[in-house]
Design an enzyme around this catalytic site. Structure first.
Site, short mmCIF file in Angstrom:
data_model
loop_
_atom_site.label_atom_id
_atom_site.label_comp_id
_atom_site.label_asym_id
_atom_site.label_seq_id
_atom_site.Cartn_x
_atom_site.Cartn_y
_atom_site.Cartn_z
CB ALA A 63 -0.87 -0.02 1.25
N GLY A 104 0.73 -5.16 0.70
CA GLY A 104 -0.43 -5.12 -0.19
C GLY A 104 -0.13 -5.70 -1.56
CD GLU A 107 -2.44 -7.62 2.45
OE1 GLU A 107 -2.08 -6.45 2.21
OE2 GLU A 107 -3.13 -7.94 3.42
CD GLU A 127 1.49 -5.85 5.18
OE1 GLU A 127 2.33 -6.75 5.43
OE2 GLU A 127 0.78 -5.85 4.17
#
Ligand code: 3HC
Ligand code: NAI
Length: 696
Positions: A63, A104, A107, A127
């Site tokens: 992210a 992310g 993911e 993370e």
């Protein structure tokens, strides 16, 4: 189509190509066109399969961390929405991953039906290092691919794994040597031809069956993984969420993961850790060093002194791939130094972090000498000899006589004046401080001490070299103790007074460990050896009531089995000693001080507030370029708790007005200069400013 996403078609396969430099982070401006492109591929009947790939140096690396805390981070389409959309496609979706597929990014890849990886790719969910847990299904999907025990280890550590390991663990389906996109297209085509069903990761439960039948084994693995989480919330949240993946239906576990993510992302610990992520990168940008400056070439290093620091420094360079020549005063000293180096590598071998072969290779990268002429081919020479100006000057004169033109001449001094050392040479522009921390082969921090004459290309070279040998370099200016030790001095200034007025060593140490430090100051004294400070004080004509008396009793710390604490039968665990309590009380009486109850808050105010105050002075004097550089020093060199983001970040949270008010209070009471608020600190407090808002 957009600037960030392009779509091409090849034999029925839609290739969705992301291009959001530098690391293809999942910014809002990327998520919008990406969502549209996936929908379009879904709705286009001529598309039989999809490949999701990235341009540039890496697949999506996570992210966009800079969006956290802003509306953009959660704005639709969110990352979880993108993941759900990908997973819902009735045609095969293949992620083509290269570079660092992290957070992310992984993911997203796990929301594809299949993953094809380049052989150089790394995958991971880091993370936790940002005080978070993966917030787009990572903790729920990874256990379905690898089994929950492997997943919890990967997620709680945040450490990425290579492509081969990812294949073995089940994270990726294939590893290719070259032509990643073409291979991924071939893979997608094959899957499309085979026909469905293409089972999304969310629907794969086979790897969870064993843990569902025996949660105890998972709980033991989770406990092991989180045992070093020391007051941080994120590691525990990661483990809890992986557990949810086992015990709850997919959708429910996913919703809980998101809840945990949103809670953590708005908390102080994650803010602190995100601050540190950007702070570390900021520290690499040094004001006044333009793009036109080119680094010098460093192919060979010389280290003078094979003691505690010299040996560790030499190891750090060899570990980073640079050959090192060590110079000592005698063969005996070299023998001693090399024996320690060999022993240290031996420990790595016995722990399994180094092979015998790699150890032999590293040992072969060292050479030894007692003759300065053997340093003439070195591009960088660092001295780590005794901390005495006359010795340092003598050594620099000898280095200068043999060093080739343009070689960088460095000192590892802890306190001495780098400008005075440089001024004693005919090439002050080549002289710099490289202040490593003990043990130098382990500790991450490297203070790069820029003298007033140090050339810009020397500073740049040191910065790049620091990163090459896996250090976290921070450029600082010349003053007594530079940034770290100078603030350490301020932190320790009132410790003895606290003892004399009523605190005990164990109370003070507990306040520090409760704060999040790995150990308190007295346990640290015992570890480092009390005699060092004692000898130093004697040479400066200084005294310390308690410290001197403890040394006079022959209590030098862990090495003598007792210091501020007792260490029985070789134990390294400090045990409070009534003898020390009695000594402190005696000294209190002798000095006519009335003992009283000291609160934990008072201990913070008289140790950590002065440290912040000294940090402000360091900024005023431009010894550090920015507050975040100070934070990086304390996090990487002195065990400041990462969840508090470093002393200057923490000071903003604590409240600058509160700090100034209490410093004023203790200054009025004690008259000690460490409590006298620095003008910068006072003015920030009075104007409602913050360290965070200060720019370099
Ligand atoms: N978001 C925003 N900016 C990022 C970023 C990210 N995820 N990752 C890197 N950057 C920026 C850096 O700040 C730096 O900017 P600068 O040039 O202006 O200083 C630039 O990209 C290049 O980064 P590095 O200097 O670190 O480049 P390296 O090549 O040394 O390393 C990397 C690349 C391995 C990707 C490293 O940057 C990294 O580890 N990034 C963070 C990865 C990460 O933590 N991902 C998880 C994010 S959280 C998440 O995904 C939440 C989700 O679960 C919902
Ligand atoms: P040490 O006493 O362990 O090692 C010093 C070594 O230098 C000895 O092996 C000695 O034989 C050698 N030496 C002394 N004079 C020499 C000369 N003229 N020529 C060649 N070799 C010589 O000391 P330590 O702890 O390694 O410290 C070295 C330097 O590093 C000091 O400046 C110290 O302030 C600094 N430093 C020490 C740290 C620590 O935690 N010990 C941390 C950071 C810096």
């Amino acid at each position: 189509m957009s600037e960030y996403v392009t779509v091409t078609h090849e034999g029925g396969i839609a290739i969705i190509m992301i291009d959001n430099p530098p690391v293809n982070a999942m910014s809002f401006h990327l998520r919008q066109p990406l969502y549209k492109a996936i929908e379009a591929a879904r709705d286009d009947a001529s598309v039989e399969g999809v490949v999701l790939a990235c341009a540039g140096r890496t697949f999506v690396s996570g992210a966009d961390i800079s969006e956290f805390g802003s509306e953009k981070a959660l704005a639709s389409p969110s990352l979880p929405e993108l993941c759900s959309l990908l997973e819902s496609l009735p045609k095969p979706v293949v992620a083509a991953i290269h570079g660092t597929t992290l957070g992310g990014g992984l993911e997203l890849a796990m929301s594809c039906h299949y993953r094809v990886a380049d052989k150089g790719a790394k995958v991971g969910l880091p993370e936790v290092k940002l005080g978070l847990l993966p917030g787009a299904g990572g903790t729920i999907r990874l256990p379905r691919l690898t089994g929950p025990e492997t997943a919890v280890k990967m997620i709680v550590s945040g450490t990425p794994i290579g492509a081969a390991q990812a294949l073995a663990a089940g994270v990726v389906d294939a590893v290719v040597e070259s032509d990643l996109t073409a291979e991924a297209v071939k893979f997608a085509k094959g899957k499309a031809t085979e026909g469905g069903p293409h089972i999304p990761v969310s629907a794969r439960d086979d790897k969870l069956v064993a843990a569902r039948n025996d949660l105890a084994a998972f709980d033991a693995a989770a406990k092991e993984a989180t045992k070093k989480s020391r007051g941080l919330d994120a590691p525990l949240a990661c483990a809890q969420s992986v557990r949810n993946a086992i015990t709850l239906p997919f959708d429910e576990a996913l919703a809980k993961e998101r809840e945990l993510f949103i809670k953590l992302v708005s908390g102080d610990q994650s803010r602190a850790q995100r601050h540190l992520f950007f702070a570390e990168r900021e520290a690499a940008k040094v004001p006044g060093i333009g793009k036109d400056v080119q680094p010098r070439n460093i192919a060979k290093v010389g280290v003078i002194g094979a003691g505690t620091m010299g040996g560790g420094i030499a190891m750090a360079f060899v570990n980073g791939g640079l050959p090192v020549t060590i110079l000592e005063m005698s063969d005996e000293a070299l023998d001693r130094g090399f024996a320690t180096i060999e022993k240290n590598y031996g420990i790595s071998v016995s722990r399994g972090s180094l092979t015998e072969e790699a150890k032999a290779k590293r040992m072969a990268s060292f050479s030894r000498t007692t003759d300065y002429a053997d340093l003439s081919d070195c591009d960088l020479i660092i001295e780590a000899v005794f901390e005495e100006m006359s010795v340092k000057k003598d050594v620099f004169a000898k280095i200068e006589a043999v060093a080739k033109p343009g070689a960088i001449l460095a000192t590892n001094t802890s306190y001495l004046d780098v400008d005075a050392i440089a001024a004693n040479t005919s090439r002050p522009q080549d002289v710099i401080g490289l202040h490593f921390f003990s043990p130098a082969n382990v500790m991450k921090l490297l203070e790069i001490v820029r003298g007033k004459e140090t050339a810009a290309d020397v500073v740049l070279t040191a910065l790049q070299l620091g990163r090459k040998i896996a250090k976290v370099p921070v450029v600082v200016g010349v003053c007594h103790g530079f940034v770290g030790n100078r603030m350490l001095g301020a932190r320790g200034e009132d410790l003895e007074a606290l003892l004399l007025e009523g605190a005990s060593p164990e109370q003070i140490d507990r306040v520090f460990t409760d704060f999040g430090f790995v150990m308190g100051p007295f346990a640290m004294w015992d570890l480092a050896g009390l005699d060092i400070g004692w000898r130093n004080r004697k040479s400066l004509g200084k005294t310390a009531v308690i410290g001197d008396a403890v040394c006079e009793m022959g209590r030098f710390g862990q090495k003598t089995g007792k210091g501020m604490y007792l260490y029985e039968n070789g134990s390294r665990t400090p045990k409070p000693d009534p003898e020390i309590a009695a000594l402190i009380e005696d000294k209190t009486k002798e000095l006519g001080i009335a003992r009283r109850e000291i609160s934990d808050q008072e201990i913070i105010e008289r140790t950590i507030y002065p440290m912040v105050n000294e940090g402000a002075r360091i900024l005023e004097e431009k010894i550090a370029a920015r507050p975040s550089d100070i934070d990086i020093v304390w996090i990487n060199g002195y065990g400041f708790p990462v969840g508090k983001g470093g002393p200057m970040f923490w000071a903003d949270l604590e409240g600058l007005s509160k700090i100034v008010a209490q410093l004023d209070h203790w200054h009025a009471k004690t008259g000690k200069a460490v409590f006298d608020p620095a003008p910068l600190l006072r003015s920030l407090a009075e104007t409602g400013g913050s360290f965070a808002a200060m720019k370099a």
